[in-house]
Design a protein around this motif. Structure first.
Motif, PDB file in Angstrom:
ATOM      1  N   CYS A 195       0.703  -1.243   0.113  1.00 53.63           N
ATOM      2  CA  CYS A 195      -0.305   0.042   0.154  1.00 53.63           C
ATOM      3  C   CYS A 195       0.374   1.137  -0.716  1.00 53.63           C
ATOM      4  N   ASP A 196       0.348   2.250  -1.293  1.00 51.32           N
ATOM      5  CA  ASP A 196       1.180   3.676  -1.477  1.00 51.32           C
ATOM      6  C   ASP A 196       0.689   4.713   0.122  1.00 51.32           C
ATOM      7  N   LEU A 197      -0.142   4.231   0.983  1.00 51.92           N
ATOM      8  CA  LEU A 197      -0.575   5.971   1.491  1.00 51.92           C
ATOM      9  C   LEU A 197      -0.393   4.700   2.769  1.00 51.92           C
ATOM     10  N   CYS A 198      -0.135   3.613   3.301  1.00 51.23           N
ATOM     11  CA  CYS A 198       0.385   3.488   4.256  1.00 51.23           C
ATOM     12  C   CYS A 198       1.673   2.469   5.140  1.00 51.23           C
ATOM     13  N   GLY A 199       2.335   1.793   3.549  1.00 55.03           N
ATOM     14  CA  GLY A 199       3.350   0.841   3.782  1.00 55.03           C
ATOM     15  C   GLY A 199       2.850  -0.391   4.023  1.00 55.03           C
ATOM     16  N   LYS A 200       2.035  -1.535   4.187  1.00 49.51           N
ATOM     17  CA  LYS A 200       1.133  -2.513   4.365  1.00 49.51           C
ATOM     18  C   LYS A 200       1.817  -3.185   3.598  1.00 49.51           C
ATOM     19  N   THR A 201       2.058  -4.355   3.896  1.00 49.63           N
ATOM     20  CA  THR A 201       2.095  -5.578   2.455  1.00 49.63           C
ATOM     21  C   THR A 201       0.800  -6.792   2.584  1.00 49.63           C
ATOM     22  N   PHE A 202       0.854  -7.159   1.275  1.00 46.57           N
ATOM     23  CA  PHE A 202      -0.155  -7.993   1.472  1.00 46.57           C
ATOM     24  C   PHE A 202       0.317  -9.535   0.547  1.00 46.57           C
ATOM     25  N   SER A 203      -0.363 -10.004   0.584  1.00 46.79           N
ATOM     26  CA  SER A 203       0.504 -11.899  -0.178  1.00 46.79           C
ATOM     27  C   SER A 203      -0.624 -11.455  -1.485  1.00 46.79           C
ATOM     28  N   ARG A 204      -1.944 -11.188  -1.484  1.00 47.60           N
ATOM     29  CA  ARG A 204      -2.575 -10.743  -2.396  1.00 47.60           C
ATOM     30  C   ARG A 204      -3.155  -9.257  -3.042  1.00 47.60           C
ATOM     31  N   SER A 205      -3.169  -9.018  -4.538  1.00 44.63           N
ATOM     32  CA  SER A 205      -2.693  -8.102  -4.864  1.00 44.63           C
ATOM     33  C   SER A 205      -4.975  -8.230  -4.694  1.00 44.63           C
ATOM     34  N   ASP A 206      -5.340  -8.893  -4.692  1.00 48.85           N
ATOM     35  CA  ASP A 206      -6.992  -8.302  -4.360  1.00 48.85           C
ATOM     36  C   ASP A 206      -6.990  -7.529  -2.896  1.00 48.85           C
ATOM     37  N   SER A 207      -6.647  -8.335  -2.074  1.00 46.00           N
ATOM     38  CA  SER A 207      -6.557  -7.409  -0.487  1.00 46.00           C
ATOM     39  C   SER A 207      -5.967  -6.326  -0.385  1.00 46.00           C
ATOM     40  N   LEU A 208      -4.930  -6.451  -1.240  1.00 44.85           N
ATOM     41  CA  LEU A 208      -4.608  -4.584  -1.442  1.00 44.85           C
ATOM     42  C   LEU A 208      -5.656  -3.767  -2.037  1.00 44.85           C
ATOM     43  N   ARG A 209      -6.090  -4.436  -2.488  1.00 44.02           N
ATOM     44  CA  ARG A 209      -7.658  -3.328  -3.387  1.00 44.02           C
ATOM     45  C   ARG A 209      -8.416  -2.992  -2.466  1.00 44.02           C
TER      46      ARG A 209
ATOM     47  N   PRO B  90      -3.262  -3.295  11.985  1.00 43.98           N
ATOM     48  CA  PRO B  90      -2.876  -2.156  10.739  1.00 43.98           C
ATOM     49  C   PRO B  90      -4.751  -1.827  10.205  1.00 43.98           C
ATOM     50  N   TYR B  91      -5.395  -1.625  11.799  1.00 38.21           N
ATOM     51  CA  TYR B  91      -6.638  -1.531  11.572  1.00 38.21           C
ATOM     52  C   TYR B  91      -7.105  -0.506  12.437  1.00 38.21           C
ATOM     53  N   SER B  92      -7.402   1.201  11.840  1.00 34.58           N
ATOM     54  CA  SER B  92      -7.057   2.149  13.204  1.00 34.58           C
ATOM     55  C   SER B  92      -8.719   2.997  12.492  1.00 34.58           C
ATOM     56  N   CYS B  93      -8.948   3.421  14.030  1.00 35.22           N
ATOM     57  CA  CYS B  93     -10.312   4.005  14.033  1.00 35.22           C
ATOM     58  C   CYS B  93      -9.961   5.244  13.574  1.00 35.22           C
ATOM     59  N   ASP B  94     -10.451   6.141  12.637  1.00 37.37           N
ATOM     60  CA  ASP B  94     -10.267   7.299  12.200  1.00 37.37           C
ATOM     61  C   ASP B  94     -11.122   8.831  12.875  1.00 37.37           C
ATOM     62  N   LEU B  95     -11.238   7.958  14.467  1.00 39.96           N
ATOM     63  CA  LEU B  95     -11.987   9.370  15.415  1.00 39.96           C
ATOM     64  C   LEU B  95     -11.679   9.565  16.625  1.00 39.96           C
ATOM     65  N   CYS B  96     -10.233   8.577  16.891  1.00 47.32           N
ATOM     66  CA  CYS B  96      -9.307   7.459  18.156  1.00 47.32           C
ATOM     67  C   CYS B  96      -7.834   7.806  17.512  1.00 47.32           C
ATOM     68  N   SER B  97      -7.790   7.241  16.560  1.00 38.68           N
ATOM     69  CA  SER B  97      -6.656   7.257  16.393  1.00 38.68           C
ATOM     70  C   SER B  97      -6.373   5.507  16.610  1.00 38.68           C
ATOM     71  N   GLN B  98      -6.791   4.749  17.850  1.00 40.29           N
ATOM     72  CA  GLN B  98      -6.713   3.903  18.038  1.00 40.29           C
ATOM     73  C   GLN B  98      -6.337   2.454  17.022  1.00 40.29           C
TER      74      GLN B  98
END
Length: 443
Positions: A174-188, A283-291
Protein backbone atom coordinates in the motif's frame (compact mmCIF):
# COMPACT_ATOMS: atom_id res chain seq x y z
CA UNK A 1 2.50 -10.25 -47.43
CA UNK A 2 0.05 -13.05 -48.07
CA UNK A 3 -2.85 -13.25 -45.62
CA UNK A 4 -4.86 -16.33 -44.72
CA UNK A 5 -8.56 -16.10 -43.91
CA UNK A 6 -10.60 -18.30 -41.58
CA UNK A 7 -13.69 -19.58 -43.45
CA UNK A 8 -15.62 -19.91 -40.17
CA UNK A 9 -15.27 -16.43 -38.64
CA UNK A 10 -13.45 -14.44 -41.36
CA UNK A 11 -10.42 -13.56 -39.24
CA UNK A 12 -7.20 -12.78 -41.17
CA UNK A 13 -3.93 -14.38 -40.12
CA UNK A 14 -0.37 -13.79 -41.31
CA UNK A 15 0.64 -17.43 -41.95
CA UNK A 16 -0.82 -20.83 -42.68
CA UNK A 17 0.55 -22.16 -39.37
CA UNK A 18 -1.26 -19.38 -37.47
CA UNK A 19 -4.45 -20.20 -39.38
CA UNK A 20 -4.08 -23.88 -38.50
CA UNK A 21 -3.61 -22.98 -34.83
CA UNK A 22 -6.59 -20.61 -34.96
CA UNK A 23 -8.90 -23.26 -36.48
CA UNK A 24 -8.57 -25.35 -33.32
CA UNK A 25 -10.72 -22.74 -31.55
CA UNK A 26 -13.61 -23.76 -33.82
CA UNK A 27 -12.90 -27.50 -33.94
CA UNK A 28 -12.20 -27.83 -30.21
CA UNK A 29 -9.06 -29.84 -30.98
CA UNK A 30 -6.50 -29.91 -28.12
CA UNK A 31 -3.50 -31.97 -29.27
CA UNK A 32 -1.15 -30.96 -26.42
CA UNK A 33 -1.66 -32.98 -23.23
CA UNK A 34 0.10 -32.58 -19.85
CA UNK A 35 1.32 -35.99 -18.67
CA UNK A 36 1.37 -34.79 -15.03
CA UNK A 37 -2.23 -33.64 -14.61
CA UNK A 38 -3.93 -34.60 -17.91
CA UNK A 39 -4.95 -31.06 -18.87
CA UNK A 40 -5.11 -30.49 -22.65
CA UNK A 41 -4.34 -27.41 -24.78
CA UNK A 42 -4.94 -26.28 -28.34
CA UNK A 43 -1.76 -24.17 -28.49
CA UNK A 44 1.85 -25.25 -27.88
CA UNK A 45 2.63 -21.91 -26.17
CA UNK A 46 -0.15 -22.35 -23.63
CA UNK A 47 0.97 -25.93 -23.02
CA UNK A 48 4.57 -24.79 -22.36
CA UNK A 49 3.36 -22.06 -19.98
CA UNK A 50 1.17 -24.60 -18.13
CA UNK A 51 4.09 -27.04 -17.75
CA UNK A 52 5.98 -24.41 -15.76
CA UNK A 53 3.32 -24.67 -13.00
CA UNK A 54 4.62 -28.19 -12.31
CA UNK A 55 8.33 -27.43 -12.82
CA UNK A 56 8.26 -24.08 -11.00
CA UNK A 57 10.23 -22.48 -13.85
CA UNK A 58 9.86 -18.69 -14.10
CA UNK A 59 12.16 -17.47 -16.89
CA UNK A 60 10.77 -13.91 -17.17
CA UNK A 61 12.15 -11.46 -14.58
CA UNK A 62 11.20 -7.86 -13.67
CA UNK A 63 14.30 -5.62 -13.75
CA UNK A 64 12.76 -3.26 -11.15
CA UNK A 65 11.89 -5.65 -8.31
CA UNK A 66 13.28 -9.02 -9.42
CA UNK A 67 9.93 -10.80 -9.41
CA UNK A 68 9.81 -13.71 -11.86
CA UNK A 69 6.99 -15.07 -14.03
CA UNK A 70 6.26 -18.25 -15.93
CA UNK A 71 4.61 -16.40 -18.85
CA UNK A 72 6.07 -13.58 -20.97
CA UNK A 73 2.66 -11.87 -21.18
CA UNK A 74 2.53 -11.51 -17.37
CA UNK A 75 5.69 -9.38 -17.22
CA UNK A 76 4.45 -6.21 -19.02
CA UNK A 77 1.22 -6.37 -16.98
CA UNK A 78 3.25 -6.66 -13.75
CA UNK A 79 5.41 -3.64 -14.69
CA UNK A 80 2.28 -1.48 -14.52
CA UNK A 81 2.41 -1.89 -10.72
CA UNK A 82 5.68 0.11 -10.79
CA UNK A 83 4.66 2.61 -13.48
CA UNK A 84 1.10 3.10 -12.21
CA UNK A 85 -0.18 2.69 -15.76
CA UNK A 86 -3.86 1.75 -16.06
CA UNK A 87 -4.62 1.84 -19.79
CA UNK A 88 -8.17 0.44 -19.63
CA UNK A 89 -10.79 3.06 -18.74
CA UNK A 90 -14.50 2.47 -18.05
CA UNK A 91 -16.58 5.08 -19.92
CA UNK A 92 -19.53 4.54 -17.52
CA UNK A 93 -17.92 5.21 -14.12
CA UNK A 94 -14.38 6.31 -15.04
CA UNK A 95 -12.65 3.49 -13.16
CA UNK A 96 -9.29 2.45 -14.65
CA UNK A 97 -7.61 -0.98 -14.81
CA UNK A 98 -4.18 -2.46 -15.43
CA UNK A 99 -5.59 -5.65 -16.95
CA UNK A 100 -7.88 -5.93 -19.95
CA UNK A 101 -9.52 -9.01 -18.40
CA UNK A 102 -10.35 -7.08 -15.20
CA UNK A 103 -11.74 -4.26 -17.31
CA UNK A 104 -14.05 -6.64 -19.21
CA UNK A 105 -15.21 -8.23 -15.96
CA UNK A 106 -15.88 -4.79 -14.46
CA UNK A 107 -18.00 -3.73 -17.43
CA UNK A 108 -20.34 -6.63 -16.70
CA UNK A 109 -21.09 -5.19 -13.23
CA UNK A 110 -22.83 -2.28 -14.99
CA UNK A 111 -24.87 -4.36 -17.41
CA UNK A 112 -25.42 -7.34 -15.05
CA UNK A 113 -24.17 -9.75 -17.70
CA UNK A 114 -23.18 -13.24 -16.49
CA UNK A 115 -22.57 -15.27 -19.66
CA UNK A 116 -20.97 -18.32 -17.99
CA UNK A 117 -23.39 -20.88 -16.55
CA UNK A 118 -22.67 -23.97 -14.40
CA UNK A 119 -24.00 -27.20 -15.98
CA UNK A 120 -24.47 -28.78 -12.52
CA UNK A 121 -26.45 -26.15 -10.58
CA UNK A 122 -27.22 -23.38 -13.08
CA UNK A 123 -25.33 -20.66 -11.17
CA UNK A 124 -24.06 -17.94 -13.52
CA UNK A 125 -20.80 -16.03 -13.51
CA UNK A 126 -19.38 -12.92 -15.17
CA UNK A 127 -15.98 -14.57 -15.66
CA UNK A 128 -14.97 -17.90 -17.23
CA UNK A 129 -12.26 -18.53 -14.61
CA UNK A 130 -14.81 -18.14 -11.80
CA UNK A 131 -17.03 -20.73 -13.49
CA UNK A 132 -14.08 -23.14 -13.79
CA UNK A 133 -13.21 -22.71 -10.12
CA UNK A 134 -16.88 -23.07 -9.10
CA UNK A 135 -17.27 -26.26 -11.17
CA UNK A 136 -14.57 -27.93 -9.10
CA UNK A 137 -16.93 -27.78 -6.08
CA UNK A 138 -19.05 -30.35 -7.95
CA UNK A 139 -16.21 -32.39 -9.48
CA UNK A 140 -13.93 -32.09 -6.40
CA UNK A 141 -11.02 -31.72 -8.83
CA UNK A 142 -7.85 -30.32 -7.17
CA UNK A 143 -4.93 -30.71 -9.60
CA UNK A 144 -2.45 -28.45 -7.76
CA UNK A 145 -0.62 -30.00 -4.82
CA UNK A 146 1.68 -28.19 -2.33
CA UNK A 147 4.91 -30.16 -1.79
CA UNK A 148 5.42 -28.47 1.61
CA UNK A 149 2.16 -29.34 3.37
CA UNK A 150 0.34 -31.62 0.92
CA UNK A 151 -2.67 -29.32 0.52
CA UNK A 152 -4.39 -29.63 -2.86
CA UNK A 153 -6.05 -26.74 -4.66
CA UNK A 154 -8.40 -26.43 -7.59
CA UNK A 155 -6.70 -23.56 -9.48
CA UNK A 156 -3.22 -22.20 -10.13
CA UNK A 157 -3.97 -18.74 -8.70
CA UNK A 158 -5.03 -20.21 -5.35
CA UNK A 159 -1.94 -22.44 -5.43
CA UNK A 160 0.35 -19.43 -5.96
CA UNK A 161 -1.32 -17.55 -3.10
CA UNK A 162 -1.18 -20.62 -0.84
CA UNK A 163 2.58 -20.99 -1.37
CA UNK A 164 3.03 -17.51 0.12
CA UNK A 165 1.78 -18.85 3.47
CA UNK A 166 5.00 -20.91 3.60
CA UNK A 167 7.36 -18.35 2.02
CA UNK A 168 5.90 -15.28 3.76
CA UNK A 169 6.03 -13.41 0.44
CA UNK A 170 3.87 -10.26 0.32
CA UNK A 171 4.54 -8.64 -3.05
CA UNK A 172 1.70 -6.07 -2.94
CA UNK A 173 2.34 -2.89 -0.96
CA UNK A 174 0.00 0.00 0.00
CA UNK A 175 1.53 3.32 -1.08
CA UNK A 176 -0.39 5.17 1.67
CA UNK A 177 0.60 3.22 4.80
CA UNK A 178 3.22 0.71 3.60
CA UNK A 179 1.25 -2.39 4.64
CA UNK A 180 2.04 -5.40 2.45
CA UNK A 181 -0.21 -8.19 1.19
CA UNK A 182 0.16 -11.61 -0.36
CA UNK A 183 -2.74 -10.97 -2.76
CA UNK A 184 -3.50 -8.07 -5.11
CA UNK A 185 -7.24 -8.18 -4.32
CA UNK A 186 -6.44 -7.87 -0.58
CA UNK A 187 -4.50 -4.68 -1.38
CA UNK A 188 -7.41 -3.27 -3.41
CA UNK A 189 -9.85 -3.93 -0.56
CA UNK A 190 -7.38 -2.54 2.02
CA UNK A 191 -7.05 0.76 0.14
CA UNK A 192 -10.77 1.34 0.71
CA UNK A 193 -9.97 1.79 4.42
CA UNK A 194 -8.09 4.95 3.38
CA UNK A 195 -10.51 6.12 0.69
CA UNK A 196 -13.75 5.13 2.46
CA UNK A 197 -14.98 3.68 -0.84
CA UNK A 198 -17.94 1.27 -0.58
CA UNK A 199 -18.82 0.40 -4.19
CA UNK A 200 -21.31 -2.39 -3.43
CA UNK A 201 -24.82 -1.23 -2.56
CA UNK A 202 -27.80 -3.39 -1.53
CA UNK A 203 -30.90 -2.47 -3.55
CA UNK A 204 -33.15 -3.88 -0.82
CA UNK A 205 -31.92 -1.87 2.19
CA UNK A 206 -29.36 0.60 0.71
CA UNK A 207 -26.56 -0.71 2.95
CA UNK A 208 -23.13 -0.31 1.30
CA UNK A 209 -20.04 -2.52 1.43
CA UNK A 210 -16.35 -2.22 0.60
CA UNK A 211 -16.05 -5.90 -0.37
CA UNK A 212 -18.04 -7.88 -2.94
CA UNK A 213 -17.96 -10.98 -0.72
CA UNK A 214 -19.51 -9.08 2.22
CA UNK A 215 -22.15 -7.70 -0.14
CA UNK A 216 -23.06 -11.18 -1.42
CA UNK A 217 -23.21 -12.57 2.11
CA UNK A 218 -25.42 -9.67 3.20
CA UNK A 219 -27.78 -10.13 0.25
CA UNK A 220 -28.43 -13.70 1.37
CA UNK A 221 -29.82 -12.34 4.67
CA UNK A 222 -32.71 -10.99 2.58
CA UNK A 223 -33.14 -14.05 0.34
CA UNK A 224 -32.35 -16.71 2.96
CA UNK A 225 -30.32 -18.53 0.31
CA UNK A 226 -27.81 -21.14 1.57
CA UNK A 227 -26.34 -22.82 -1.53
CA UNK A 228 -23.54 -24.74 0.22
CA UNK A 229 -24.57 -28.02 1.85
CA UNK A 230 -22.42 -30.38 3.96
CA UNK A 231 -22.78 -33.94 2.68
CA UNK A 232 -21.74 -35.32 6.10
CA UNK A 233 -24.28 -33.63 8.39
CA UNK A 234 -26.63 -31.78 6.02
CA UNK A 235 -25.90 -28.32 7.47
CA UNK A 236 -26.25 -25.52 4.90
CA UNK A 237 -24.29 -22.30 4.52
CA UNK A 238 -24.67 -19.01 2.66
CA UNK A 239 -20.88 -18.55 2.35
CA UNK A 240 -18.38 -20.88 0.68
CA UNK A 241 -15.68 -19.93 3.22
CA UNK A 242 -17.93 -20.87 6.16
CA UNK A 243 -18.80 -24.13 4.40
CA UNK A 244 -15.10 -25.00 3.98
CA UNK A 245 -14.34 -24.09 7.59
CA UNK A 246 -17.28 -26.21 8.79
CA UNK A 247 -16.13 -29.19 6.73
CA UNK A 248 -12.82 -29.15 8.61
CA UNK A 249 -14.71 -29.79 11.86
CA UNK A 250 -15.46 -33.25 10.43
CA UNK A 251 -12.01 -33.92 8.95
CA UNK A 252 -10.00 -32.28 11.77
CA UNK A 253 -7.82 -30.68 9.11
CA UNK A 254 -5.72 -27.69 10.27
CA UNK A 255 -3.58 -26.72 7.27
CA UNK A 256 -2.32 -23.38 8.63
CA UNK A 257 0.69 -23.70 10.93
CA UNK A 258 2.43 -20.88 12.82
CA UNK A 259 6.17 -21.12 12.25
CA UNK A 260 6.84 -19.17 15.47
CA UNK A 261 4.97 -21.32 18.02
CA UNK A 262 3.73 -24.34 16.05
CA UNK A 263 0.01 -23.71 16.69
CA UNK A 264 -2.22 -24.94 13.85
CA UNK A 265 -5.47 -23.51 12.51
CA UNK A 266 -8.28 -24.69 10.24
CA UNK A 267 -9.05 -21.15 9.01
CA UNK A 268 -6.68 -18.78 7.21
CA UNK A 269 -8.30 -15.77 8.91
CA UNK A 270 -7.70 -17.13 12.42
CA UNK A 271 -4.12 -17.97 11.42
CA UNK A 272 -3.53 -14.36 10.29
CA UNK A 273 -5.05 -12.97 13.50
CA UNK A 274 -2.91 -15.30 15.60
CA UNK A 275 0.27 -14.33 13.76
CA UNK A 276 -0.32 -10.70 14.75
CA UNK A 277 -0.02 -11.69 18.44
CA UNK A 278 3.66 -12.40 17.66
CA UNK A 279 4.32 -9.41 15.38
CA UNK A 280 2.20 -6.87 17.31
CA UNK A 281 0.77 -5.71 14.00
CA UNK A 282 -2.42 -3.62 14.30
CA UNK A 283 -3.36 -2.58 10.75
CA UNK A 284 -6.88 -1.29 11.50
CA UNK A 285 -7.07 2.29 12.80
CA UNK A 286 -10.05 4.24 14.18
CA UNK A 287 -10.43 7.51 12.26
CA UNK A 288 -12.09 9.14 15.30
CA UNK A 289 -9.51 8.46 18.04
CA UNK A 290 -6.57 6.81 16.15
CA UNK A 291 -6.66 3.66 18.35
CA UNK A 292 -5.35 0.68 16.38
CA UNK A 293 -6.55 -2.94 16.26
CA UNK A 294 -5.33 -6.29 14.97
CA UNK A 295 -8.76 -7.25 13.55
CA UNK A 296 -11.32 -5.39 11.45
CA UNK A 297 -14.26 -6.79 13.46
CA UNK A 298 -12.78 -5.42 16.71
CA UNK A 299 -12.49 -1.98 15.03
CA UNK A 300 -16.18 -2.16 13.99
CA UNK A 301 -17.22 -2.89 17.59
CA UNK A 302 -14.93 -0.15 18.92
CA UNK A 303 -16.47 2.49 16.65
CA UNK A 304 -19.80 1.94 18.42
CA UNK A 305 -18.26 3.64 21.49
CA UNK A 306 -18.14 6.84 19.41
CA UNK A 307 -21.44 6.40 17.55
CA UNK A 308 -23.42 5.08 20.55
CA UNK A 309 -24.81 2.31 18.36
CA UNK A 310 -26.22 -0.68 20.31
CA UNK A 311 -27.63 -3.08 17.71
CA UNK A 312 -28.30 -5.99 20.09
CA UNK A 313 -31.50 -5.54 22.09
CA UNK A 314 -33.00 -7.88 24.73
CA UNK A 315 -36.65 -8.61 23.96
CA UNK A 316 -37.29 -9.50 27.62
CA UNK A 317 -36.10 -6.34 29.38
CA UNK A 318 -35.26 -3.90 26.56
CA UNK A 319 -31.60 -3.45 27.54
CA UNK A 320 -29.36 -2.95 24.49
CA UNK A 321 -25.69 -3.76 23.85
CA UNK A 322 -22.97 -2.78 21.38
CA UNK A 323 -21.43 -6.29 21.30
CA UNK A 324 -23.04 -9.63 20.49
CA UNK A 325 -20.91 -11.34 23.17
CA UNK A 326 -22.20 -8.99 25.90
CA UNK A 327 -25.77 -9.57 24.71
CA UNK A 328 -25.34 -13.36 24.91
CA UNK A 329 -23.96 -13.08 28.46
CA UNK A 330 -26.86 -10.79 29.47
CA UNK A 331 -29.44 -13.28 28.20
CA UNK A 332 -28.19 -15.77 30.76
CA UNK A 333 -29.59 -13.52 33.53
CA UNK A 334 -33.07 -14.34 32.19
CA UNK A 335 -32.50 -17.96 31.21
CA UNK A 336 -30.32 -18.90 34.19
CA UNK A 337 -27.93 -20.71 31.82
CA UNK A 338 -24.51 -21.55 33.25
CA UNK A 339 -22.64 -23.28 30.41
CA UNK A 340 -19.19 -23.32 32.08
CA UNK A 341 -18.62 -26.18 34.52
CA UNK A 342 -15.67 -26.90 36.85
CA UNK A 343 -14.39 -30.42 36.21
CA UNK A 344 -13.01 -30.62 39.77
CA UNK A 345 -16.10 -29.78 41.86
CA UNK A 346 -18.94 -29.51 39.34
CA UNK A 347 -19.79 -25.87 40.14
CA UNK A 348 -21.25 -24.04 37.12
CA UNK A 349 -20.82 -20.45 35.94
CA UNK A 350 -22.41 -18.13 33.41
CA UNK A 351 -19.04 -16.58 32.44
CA UNK A 352 -15.86 -18.26 31.20
CA UNK A 353 -13.80 -15.73 33.18
CA UNK A 354 -15.60 -16.67 36.41
CA UNK A 355 -14.75 -20.35 35.79
CA UNK A 356 -11.06 -19.49 35.25
CA UNK A 357 -10.98 -17.49 38.49
CA UNK A 358 -12.78 -20.30 40.35
CA UNK A 359 -10.32 -22.97 39.18
CA UNK A 360 -7.50 -21.00 40.78
CA UNK A 361 -9.11 -21.62 44.19
CA UNK A 362 -8.43 -25.35 43.67
CA UNK A 363 -4.79 -24.97 42.65
CA UNK A 364 -4.02 -22.06 44.98
CA UNK A 365 -2.94 -19.82 42.14
CA UNK A 366 -3.23 -16.08 42.78
CA UNK A 367 -1.70 -14.29 39.77
CA UNK A 368 -2.99 -10.77 40.60
CA UNK A 369 -0.82 -9.00 43.17
CA UNK A 370 -1.33 -5.64 44.93
CA UNK A 371 1.73 -3.36 44.64
CA UNK A 372 1.30 -1.44 47.95
CA UNK A 373 0.81 -4.50 50.21
CA UNK A 374 1.69 -7.59 48.07
CA UNK A 375 -1.64 -9.30 48.84
CA UNK A 376 -2.48 -11.71 45.98
CA UNK A 377 -5.84 -12.52 44.37
CA UNK A 378 -7.16 -15.20 42.04
CA UNK A 379 -9.09 -12.70 39.86
CA UNK A 380 -8.52 -9.21 38.49
CA UNK A 381 -11.91 -8.11 39.89
CA UNK A 382 -10.77 -9.19 43.39
CA UNK A 383 -7.62 -7.08 43.04
CA UNK A 384 -9.70 -4.14 41.76
CA UNK A 385 -12.00 -4.27 44.82
CA UNK A 386 -9.03 -4.58 47.19
CA UNK A 387 -7.20 -1.60 45.61
CA UNK A 388 -10.05 0.69 46.69
CA UNK A 389 -8.89 0.25 50.31
CA UNK A 390 -5.59 1.98 49.43
CA UNK A 391 -7.17 4.65 47.25
CA UNK A 392 -10.10 5.33 49.61
CA UNK A 393 -12.40 4.96 46.62
CA UNK A 394 -16.10 4.28 47.34
CA UNK A 395 -17.94 4.12 43.98
CA UNK A 396 -21.21 2.57 45.20
CA UNK A 397 -23.62 5.27 46.51
CA UNK A 398 -26.86 4.83 48.44
CA UNK A 399 -29.88 6.47 46.76
CA UNK A 400 -31.51 7.15 50.18
CA UNK A 401 -28.67 8.75 52.18
CA UNK A 402 -25.04 9.95 51.95
CA UNK A 403 -23.51 6.49 52.42
CA UNK A 404 -21.05 5.15 49.82
CA UNK A 405 -19.30 1.76 49.79
CA UNK A 406 -16.16 0.21 48.34
CA UNK A 407 -18.02 -2.77 46.82
CA UNK A 408 -21.50 -3.58 45.56
CA UNK A 409 -21.84 -6.12 48.40
CA UNK A 410 -21.20 -3.39 50.98
CA UNK A 411 -23.93 -1.28 49.38
CA UNK A 412 -26.36 -4.21 49.44
CA UNK A 413 -25.68 -4.76 53.17
CA UNK A 414 -26.28 -1.05 53.83
CA UNK A 415 -29.55 -1.03 51.88
CA UNK A 416 -30.89 -3.73 54.21
CA UNK A 417 -30.84 -1.10 57.04
CA UNK A 418 -33.24 1.06 55.02
CA UNK A 419 -35.39 -1.97 54.23
CA UNK A 420 -35.57 -2.93 57.92
CA UNK A 421 -36.52 0.64 58.89
CA UNK A 422 -39.15 0.73 56.18
CA UNK A 423 -40.58 -2.64 57.30
CA UNK A 424 -40.65 -1.41 60.95
CA UNK A 425 -42.53 1.72 59.98
CA UNK A 426 -45.07 -0.30 58.03
CA UNK A 427 -45.58 -2.72 60.94
CA UNK A 428 -45.90 0.14 63.46
CA UNK A 429 -48.53 1.78 61.30
CA UNK A 430 -50.44 -1.48 61.09
CA UNK A 431 -50.39 -1.91 64.92
CA UNK A 432 -51.64 1.64 65.51
CA UNK A 433 -54.54 1.11 63.15
CA UNK A 434 -55.45 -2.11 65.00
CA UNK A 435 -55.31 -0.44 68.50
CA UNK A 436 -57.40 2.64 67.60
CA UNK A 437 -61.10 2.20 68.69
CA UNK A 438 -63.69 2.43 65.96
CA UNK A 439 -65.39 5.79 65.60
CA UNK A 440 -68.88 6.10 67.17
CA UNK A 441 -71.74 7.00 64.96
CA UNK A 442 -74.49 9.25 66.38
CA UNK A 443 -78.02 8.05 66.20
Amino acid sequence: METHHCDTCGKSLSSSSNLKQHMMIHTGEKPYSCDLCGKTFSQAGNFRAHSRIHTGEKPYSCDLCGKTFSQASALPVHRRIHTGEKPYNCDICGKTFRHNANFRDHRRTHIGKKPYSCDFCGQTFSRADRLRIHSMIHTEEKPYSCDLCGKTLSNSASFTVHRRIHTGEKPYSCDLCGKTFSRSDSLRVHRRIHTGEKPYSCDLCDKTFSQAAHFRDHHMTHTGEKPYSCDLCGKTFSQAANFRDHHMTHTGEKPYCCDLCGKTFSQAGNFRYHHRTHTGEKPYSCDLCSQTFSRSDILRVHRRIHTGEKPYSCDLCGQSFNQAAHFRVHRRIHTGAKPYSCDLCGKTFSLAGSLRSHRRTHIGKNPYSCDPCDEAFSSSSGLKKHSRIHRGEKPYSCPHCDYSGKTNDHLKSHLRIHNRKQNKAVMSGAKLSQQSPPERTSV
